[in-house]
Design a protein around this motif. Structure first.
Motif, PDB file in Angstrom:
ATOM      1  N   LEU A 298      -1.293  13.783  -1.042  1.00  0.00           N
ATOM      2  CA  LEU A 298      -0.462  12.931  -1.891  1.00  0.00           C
ATOM      3  C   LEU A 298       0.517  12.113  -1.062  1.00  0.00           C
ATOM      4  CD1 LEU A 298       0.280  15.402  -4.847  1.00  0.00           C
ATOM      5  CD2 LEU A 298      -1.289  13.457  -4.850  1.00  0.00           C
ATOM      6  N   ALA A 299       1.069  12.730  -0.011  1.00  0.00           N
ATOM      7  CA  ALA A 299       1.972  11.995   0.877  1.00  0.00           C
ATOM      8  C   ALA A 299       1.223  10.901   1.629  1.00  0.00           C
ATOM      9  CB  ALA A 299       2.632  12.957   1.861  1.00  0.00           C
ATOM     10  N   SER A 300      -0.034  11.187   1.987  1.00  0.00           N
ATOM     11  CA  SER A 300      -0.824  10.224   2.755  1.00  0.00           C
ATOM     12  C   SER A 300      -1.072   8.923   2.003  1.00  0.00           C
ATOM     13  CB  SER A 300      -2.164  10.858   3.148  1.00  0.00           C
ATOM     14  OG  SER A 300      -3.006   9.920   3.772  1.00  0.00           O
TER      15      SER A 300
ATOM     16  N   THR B 208     -11.187   9.588   4.764  1.00  0.00           N
ATOM     17  CA  THR B 208     -12.001  10.626   4.125  1.00  0.00           C
ATOM     18  C   THR B 208     -11.165  11.814   3.665  1.00  0.00           C
ATOM     19  OG1 THR B 208     -13.927  10.005   5.446  1.00  0.00           O
ATOM     20  CG2 THR B 208     -13.953  12.199   4.477  1.00  0.00           C
ATOM     21  N   SER B 209     -10.172  12.203   4.442  1.00  0.00           N
ATOM     22  CA  SER B 209      -9.377  13.398   4.140  1.00  0.00           C
ATOM     23  C   SER B 209      -8.623  13.293   2.810  1.00  0.00           C
ATOM     24  CB  SER B 209      -8.380  13.670   5.269  1.00  0.00           C
ATOM     25  OG  SER B 209      -7.519  12.547   5.449  1.00  0.00           O
ATOM     26  N   ALA B 210      -8.305  12.060   2.384  1.00  0.00           N
ATOM     27  CA  ALA B 210      -7.540  11.875   1.144  1.00  0.00           C
ATOM     28  C   ALA B 210      -8.217  10.882   0.205  1.00  0.00           C
ATOM     29  CB  ALA B 210      -6.123  11.400   1.470  1.00  0.00           C
ATOM     30  N   ARG B 211      -9.480  10.532   0.488  1.00  0.00           N
ATOM     31  CA  ARG B 211     -10.118   9.459  -0.261  1.00  0.00           C
ATOM     32  C   ARG B 211     -10.267   9.780  -1.745  1.00  0.00           C
ATOM     33  NH1 ARG B 211     -14.172   8.567   2.845  1.00  0.00           N
ATOM     34  NH2 ARG B 211     -12.942   6.996   3.932  1.00  0.00           N
ATOM     35  N   SER B 212     -10.838  10.918  -2.051  1.00  0.00           N
ATOM     36  CA  SER B 212     -11.073  11.248  -3.449  1.00  0.00           C
ATOM     37  C   SER B 212      -9.756  11.406  -4.209  1.00  0.00           C
ATOM     38  CB  SER B 212     -11.899  12.529  -3.552  1.00  0.00           C
ATOM     39  OG  SER B 212     -12.357  12.723  -4.870  1.00  0.00           O
ATOM     40  N   THR B 213      -8.742  11.938  -3.539  1.00  0.00           N
ATOM     41  CA  THR B 213      -7.419  12.044  -4.160  1.00  0.00           C
ATOM     42  C   THR B 213      -6.853  10.666  -4.445  1.00  0.00           C
ATOM     43  OG1 THR B 213      -6.979  14.131  -3.012  1.00  0.00           O
ATOM     44  CG2 THR B 213      -5.076  12.929  -3.866  1.00  0.00           C
ATOM     45  N   GLY B 214      -6.952   9.746  -3.482  1.00  0.00           N
ATOM     46  CA  GLY B 214      -6.444   8.389  -3.681  1.00  0.00           C
ATOM     47  C   GLY B 214      -7.162   7.648  -4.787  1.00  0.00           C
TER      48      GLY B 214
ATOM     49  N   GLY C   8      -8.897   9.056  -7.251  1.00  0.00           N
ATOM     50  CA  GLY C   8      -8.622   9.731  -8.514  1.00  0.00           C
ATOM     51  C   GLY C   8      -7.258   9.405  -9.078  1.00  0.00           C
ATOM     52  N   MET C   9      -6.226   9.309  -8.220  1.00  0.00           N
ATOM     53  CA  MET C   9      -4.884   8.992  -8.697  1.00  0.00           C
ATOM     54  C   MET C   9      -4.792   7.556  -9.194  1.00  0.00           C
ATOM     55  SD  MET C   9      -3.313  11.834  -8.502  1.00  0.00           S
ATOM     56  CE  MET C   9      -1.634  11.330  -8.830  1.00  0.00           C
TER      57      MET C   9
ATOM     58  N   GLY D 113       3.104   4.914   5.052  1.00  0.00           N
ATOM     59  CA  GLY D 113       3.172   3.538   5.530  1.00  0.00           C
ATOM     60  C   GLY D 113       1.864   2.770   5.540  1.00  0.00           C
ATOM     61  N   PRO D 114       0.790   3.312   6.166  1.00  0.00           N
ATOM     62  CA  PRO D 114      -0.455   2.540   6.254  1.00  0.00           C
ATOM     63  C   PRO D 114      -1.126   2.267   4.904  1.00  0.00           C
ATOM     64  CG  PRO D 114      -0.427   4.363   7.827  1.00  0.00           C
ATOM     65  CD  PRO D 114       0.719   4.577   6.909  1.00  0.00           C
ATOM     66  N   HIS D 115      -0.849   3.110   3.914  1.00  0.00           N
ATOM     67  CA  HIS D 115      -1.573   3.004   2.645  1.00  0.00           C
ATOM     68  C   HIS D 115      -0.692   2.619   1.454  1.00  0.00           C
ATOM     69  CE1 HIS D 115      -4.732   4.831   4.952  1.00  0.00           C
ATOM     70  NE2 HIS D 115      -4.072   5.962   5.092  1.00  0.00           N
ATOM     71  N   ARG D 116       0.638   2.519   1.661  1.00  0.00           N
ATOM     72  CA  ARG D 116       1.553   2.310   0.536  1.00  0.00           C
ATOM     73  C   ARG D 116       1.242   1.014  -0.225  1.00  0.00           C
ATOM     74  NH1 ARG D 116       6.159   2.303   3.181  1.00  0.00           N
ATOM     75  NH2 ARG D 116       6.347   4.581   3.098  1.00  0.00           N
ATOM     76  N   LYS D 117       1.052  -0.072   0.509  1.00  0.00           N
ATOM     77  CA  LYS D 117       0.805  -1.363  -0.152  1.00  0.00           C
ATOM     78  C   LYS D 117      -0.517  -1.345  -0.900  1.00  0.00           C
ATOM     79  CE  LYS D 117      -0.021  -5.199   2.235  1.00  0.00           C
ATOM     80  NZ  LYS D 117       0.151  -6.418   3.060  1.00  0.00           N
TER      81      LYS D 117
END
Length: 402
Positions: free
Chosen positions: A207-209, A336-342, A344-345, A213-217
């Motif tokens: 969730l933090a990822s 990949t480590s946070a892709r499905s979470t990103g 899905g959210m 910074g790299p993904h916030r925008k």
């Protein structure tokens, strides 16, 4: 994506077709609901607010399903969660045929919606991770094209089954995917990228990822895009048969016109699938969204059967093409480590728009607000989504997704 992290051609085709069928069943269930509520409105004497609540309840389930499935798929794998979501929505859909009142049906539609909302982002992530970079966007848009086939199937069921056998039979047919889920469990595997991960991040880190910074925008852009697209799609398309009925067409005739409009979804997907690898994700998304907005205003102000059909065909063509591009674009913006979470959210936040859209339409119709004014709201919403992509989006064509 290197060849080592993609599937052989035969397995890629099997995965696309297998995941595509699960997508088809999702669309069939959502499409059937739009036709069933039109029939239920007559049989149960439902008001427009009650119809809006019923369609919104499906999307409320999708909010929870998309977020939860996305989180679980990064922890337990894409395939396992895909199968479970398919089982949940198909069983709940079949049980909906036993509903004896609005309250019971609302509960079952919430459960079905949770399965539906979870299946879609997980399937798109699985396909996106399993094909080479040059085919990635096209493959996910082609996966999305199965949605159009599902809507066409739902329209055919509505036209031939509901008038003769009743809405209960339509829900019973919605239980068929439960059998397919058992096959899917053995037919597909997790993506090579997911299996090659050495470390799985805990939920808090994922969730933090997505807000780091790299993904916030990208996350901000995706949440705006998903909200506006889902808000307008469900607000417009779940009400299409009822709107045609309100414009003076008989129920069966309304189903016939919506079937014709739905056929235009397929070329919308196929053109987007072709253009997305030629012109890029941002360009295709923005153009298709702008033309969707124009088509919405046109449909809202049309009165004759010919104008309604023409506007509805354009609305289906460009709106579903934009959906395909959005599903292709979203997984490419996360590791990949946070892709499905990103994914899905973003989908979960978008589904909040799917809750609000149909419910708002129900309230406005109940208050006697004219359809051109209602469609003007969708026109503005879609423009906001296009502006977010233009200002905040980054192009991912031919780029590695890690």
């Amino acid at each position: 994506m290197s060849e080592l992290t993609s599937l052989p051609p035969a397995k890629k085709r099997k995965l696309l077709f297998s995941a595509g069928l699960s997508w088809l069943f999702d669309a069939m269930d959502v499409g059937l609901l739009s036709f069933i509520v039109a029939a239920l409105a007559k049989e149960w004497h439902l008001g427009s607010e009650q119809i809006g609540l019923l369609t919104a309840m499906n999307s409320i389930g999708m909010v929870f399903g998309a977020a939860l499935a996305g989180i679980l798929a990064d922890r337990y794998g894409r395939r396992a969660i895909l199968v479970w979501t398919l089982l949940i929505f198909s069983v709940a859909s079949g049980l909906s045929a036993l509903a004896t009142g609005l309250g019971m049906l609302l509960v079952l539609r919430f459960i079905a919606g949770a399965g539906l909302g979870g299946e879609l982002p997980v399937a798109s992530t699985l396909v996106s991770e399993s094909v080479p970079v040059k085919e990635r966007g096209r493959a996910v848009v082609l996966l999305e094209s199965f949605w159009a086939a599902g809507w066409i199937l739902s329209a055919l069921i509505a036209y031939f089954v509901i008038p003769k056998y009743g809405w209960q039979m339509a829900f019973i047919l919605g239980a068929v995917p439960a059998l397919y889920a058992l096959y899917l469990r053995r037919a597909i595997d997790d993506s090579p990228r997911y299996k090659q991960q050495s470390v799985k991040l805990p939920l808090r880190a994922r969730l933090a990822s997505i807000w780091s910074g790299p993904h916030r925008k990208s996350t901000l852009m995706l949440w705006i895009l998903w909200f506006t697209v889902v808000f307008s799609y469900y607000g417009m398309f779940l009400w299409l048969p009822s709107m045609m009925f309100m414009k003076g067409f008989e129920l069966v005739k309304s189903f016939e016109y919506v079937l014709i409009m739905t056929l235009a979804q397929l070329p919308g997907y196929f053109t987007a699938a072709y253009l997305i690898e030629k012109l890029g994700r941002k360009f295709v998304l923005i153009i298709y969204l702008l033309l969707t907005a124009v088509s919405a205003i046109w449909f809202g102000t049309s009165e004759t059967a010919g104008m309604l059909l023409a506007a509805g065909i354009c609305l289906s063509f460009f709106n579903l093409g934009a959906w395909g591009a959005m599903y292709a674009y979203t997984p490419e913006l996360y590791p990949t480590s946070a892709r499905s979470t990103g994914v899905g959210m973003a989908a979960a936040f978008g589904r909040i728009g799917g809750v609000i859209g149909p419910f708002v339409v129900g309230i406005l119709v109940g208050q006697g607000i004219a359809l051109p004014s209602i469609f003007a709201i969708f026109f503005v919403a879609i423009l906001i989504g296009a502006a977010a992509v233009w200002l905040l989006g980054t192009e991912t064509k031919n780029q590695e997704i890690d």
